[in-house]
Design a protein around this motif. Sequence first.
Motif, PDB file in Angstrom:
ATOM      1  N   LYS A 134       0.873  -1.237   0.162  1.00 17.46           N
ATOM      2  CA  LYS A 134      -0.088   0.105   0.011  1.00 17.46           C
ATOM      3  C   LYS A 134       0.939   1.247  -0.295  1.00 17.46           C
ATOM      4  O   LYS A 134       2.239   1.327   0.167  1.00 17.46           O
ATOM      5  N   PRO A 135       0.208   2.415  -0.324  1.00 20.14           N
ATOM      6  CA  PRO A 135       1.322   3.638  -0.320  1.00 20.14           C
ATOM      7  C   PRO A 135       1.746   3.874   1.229  1.00 20.14           C
ATOM      8  O   PRO A 135       0.745   3.681   2.159  1.00 20.14           O
ATOM      9  N   THR A 136       2.682   4.266   1.343  1.00 22.18           N
ATOM     10  CA  THR A 136       3.404   4.336   2.643  1.00 22.18           C
ATOM     11  C   THR A 136       2.525   5.869   3.419  1.00 22.18           C
ATOM     12  O   THR A 136       2.737   5.825   4.600  1.00 22.18           O
ATOM     13  N   ALA A 137       2.213   6.594   2.485  1.00 22.13           N
ATOM     14  CA  ALA A 137       1.815   7.812   3.154  1.00 22.13           C
ATOM     15  C   ALA A 137       0.525   7.512   3.843  1.00 22.13           C
ATOM     16  O   ALA A 137      -0.094   8.328   4.897  1.00 22.13           O
ATOM     17  N   GLU A 138      -0.203   6.333   3.450  1.00 21.60           N
ATOM     18  CA  GLU A 138      -1.573   6.225   4.246  1.00 21.60           C
ATOM     19  C   GLU A 138      -1.252   5.605   5.580  1.00 21.60           C
ATOM     20  O   GLU A 138      -2.432   5.714   6.566  1.00 21.60           O
ATOM     21  N   VAL A 139      -0.204   5.377   6.094  1.00 20.24           N
ATOM     22  CA  VAL A 139       0.316   4.827   7.493  1.00 20.24           C
ATOM     23  C   VAL A 139      -0.200   6.124   8.261  1.00 20.24           C
ATOM     24  O   VAL A 139      -0.588   5.920   9.593  1.00 20.24           O
ATOM     25  N   PHE A 140       0.076   7.473   7.914  1.00 24.47           N
ATOM     26  CA  PHE A 140      -0.094   8.491   8.576  1.00 24.47           C
ATOM     27  C   PHE A 140      -1.550   9.182   8.850  1.00 24.47           C
ATOM     28  O   PHE A 140      -1.641  10.178   9.181  1.00 24.47           O
ATOM     29  N   ASP A 141      -2.264   8.524   7.943  1.00 26.68           N
ATOM     30  CA  ASP A 141      -3.758   8.973   7.932  1.00 26.68           C
ATOM     31  C   ASP A 141      -4.473   8.285   8.875  1.00 26.68           C
ATOM     32  O   ASP A 141      -4.604   7.224   9.192  1.00 26.68           O
ATOM     33  N   LEU A 142      -5.333   9.154   9.524  1.00 31.10           N
ATOM     34  CA  LEU A 142      -6.218   8.599  10.494  1.00 31.10           C
ATOM     35  C   LEU A 142      -7.262   7.974  10.195  1.00 31.10           C
ATOM     36  O   LEU A 142      -7.831   7.075  10.721  1.00 31.10           O
ATOM     37  N   GLY A 143      -7.797   8.148   8.951  1.00 32.59           N
ATOM     38  CA  GLY A 143      -8.714   7.454   8.345  1.00 32.59           C
ATOM     39  C   GLY A 143      -8.761   5.848   8.151  1.00 32.59           C
ATOM     40  O   GLY A 143      -9.496   5.136   8.175  1.00 32.59           O
ATOM     41  N   THR A 144      -7.338   5.671   7.821  1.00 30.61           N
ATOM     42  CA  THR A 144      -6.837   4.298   7.719  1.00 30.61           C
ATOM     43  C   THR A 144      -6.960   3.494   9.166  1.00 30.61           C
ATOM     44  O   THR A 144      -7.590   2.244   9.015  1.00 30.61           O
ATOM     45  N   TYR A 145      -6.812   4.226  10.190  1.00 27.78           N
ATOM     46  CA  TYR A 145      -7.094   3.409  11.458  1.00 27.78           C
ATOM     47  C   TYR A 145      -8.579   3.410  11.785  1.00 27.78           C
ATOM     48  O   TYR A 145      -9.079   2.467  12.538  1.00 27.78           O
ATOM     49  N   LYS A 146      -9.401   4.361  11.528  1.00 36.03           N
ATOM     50  CA  LYS A 146     -10.843   4.490  11.858  1.00 36.03           C
ATOM     51  C   LYS A 146     -11.404   3.236  11.045  1.00 36.03           C
ATOM     52  O   LYS A 146     -12.308   2.520  11.430  1.00 36.03           O
ATOM     53  N   HIS A 147     -10.890   2.928   9.943  1.00 28.68           N
ATOM     54  CA  HIS A 147     -11.491   1.956   8.821  1.00 28.68           C
ATOM     55  C   HIS A 147     -11.000   0.584   9.655  1.00 28.68           C
ATOM     56  O   HIS A 147     -11.995  -0.388   9.605  1.00 28.68           O
ATOM     57  N   MET A 148     -10.090   0.310  10.029  1.00 27.80           N
ATOM     58  CA  MET A 148      -9.480  -0.835  10.738  1.00 27.80           C
ATOM     59  C   MET A 148     -10.439  -1.136  12.024  1.00 27.80           C
ATOM     60  O   MET A 148     -10.395  -2.041  12.340  1.00 27.80           O
ATOM     61  N   TRP A 149     -10.392   0.397  12.893  1.00 23.78           N
ATOM     62  CA  TRP A 149     -11.545  -0.067  13.900  1.00 23.78           C
ATOM     63  C   TRP A 149     -12.737  -0.566  13.631  1.00 23.78           C
ATOM     64  O   TRP A 149     -13.130  -1.354  14.291  1.00 23.78           O
ATOM     65  N   ASP A 150     -13.331  -0.107  12.693  1.00 26.38           N
ATOM     66  CA  ASP A 150     -14.752  -0.395  12.081  1.00 26.38           C
ATOM     67  C   ASP A 150     -14.764  -1.829  11.702  1.00 26.38           C
ATOM     68  O   ASP A 150     -15.540  -2.432  11.740  1.00 26.38           O
ATOM     69  N   LEU A 151     -13.630  -2.473  11.045  1.00 23.51           N
ATOM     70  CA  LEU A 151     -13.509  -3.656  10.775  1.00 23.51           C
ATOM     71  C   LEU A 151     -13.526  -4.968  11.687  1.00 23.51           C
ATOM     72  O   LEU A 151     -14.065  -5.743  11.903  1.00 23.51           O
ATOM     73  N   LEU A 152     -12.667  -4.253  12.721  1.00 25.05           N
ATOM     74  CA  LEU A 152     -12.429  -5.112  13.925  1.00 25.05           C
ATOM     75  C   LEU A 152     -13.699  -5.238  14.898  1.00 25.05           C
ATOM     76  O   LEU A 152     -14.195  -6.248  15.245  1.00 25.05           O
ATOM     77  N   PHE A 153     -14.418  -4.023  14.701  1.00 30.26           N
ATOM     78  CA  PHE A 153     -15.659  -4.022  15.910  1.00 30.26           C
ATOM     79  C   PHE A 153     -16.879  -3.701  15.264  1.00 30.26           C
ATOM     80  O   PHE A 153     -17.771  -3.255  15.836  1.00 30.26           O
ATOM     81  N   ALA A 154     -17.121  -4.356  13.778  1.00 29.37           N
ATOM     82  CA  ALA A 154     -18.241  -4.336  13.178  1.00 29.37           C
ATOM     83  C   ALA A 154     -19.650  -5.066  13.790  1.00 29.37           C
ATOM     84  O   ALA A 154     -20.773  -4.416  13.822  1.00 29.37           O
ATOM     85  N   ASP A 155     -19.275  -5.962  14.372  1.00 27.72           N
ATOM     86  CA  ASP A 155     -20.311  -6.868  14.715  1.00 27.72           C
ATOM     87  C   ASP A 155     -20.773  -6.602  16.156  1.00 27.72           C
ATOM     88  O   ASP A 155     -21.887  -7.161  16.640  1.00 27.72           O
ATOM     89  N   THR A 156     -19.932  -5.775  16.959  1.00 25.49           N
ATOM     90  CA  THR A 156     -20.248  -5.422  18.348  1.00 25.49           C
ATOM     91  C   THR A 156     -21.169  -4.385  18.399  1.00 25.49           C
ATOM     92  O   THR A 156     -21.557  -3.444  17.840  1.00 25.49           O
TER      93      THR A 156
END
Length: 84
Positions: A62-84
């Motif tokens: 993936k592009p390394t600049a996305e590491v510093f984007d807050l949206g990336t971590y919001k998306h990962m949070w939503d993927l982890l806790f989508a069912d709860t």
Amino acid sequence: MEQGKGRRFPRDTEEVRKKPKERERSGRNWRVTVAKIVLVPLLLFFSLVIGLVIGYGVVGHKPTAEVFDLGTYKHMWDLLFADT
């Protein structure tokens, strides 16, 4: 108190009698302690950032600049806790 061939016991020599002053030892120790307190978290932070860049950019292709984007971590949070 001589020990063979005219040599004295180590406890009787001037070198052993002279002990470093407390002020000299503690002066160096607080500098080392402050350096550890500052350097260890800095090194841990930089190793975290380098690990994220390598893991996301190199291994994940993936592009390394996305590491510093807050949206990336919001998306990962939503993927982890989508069912709860």
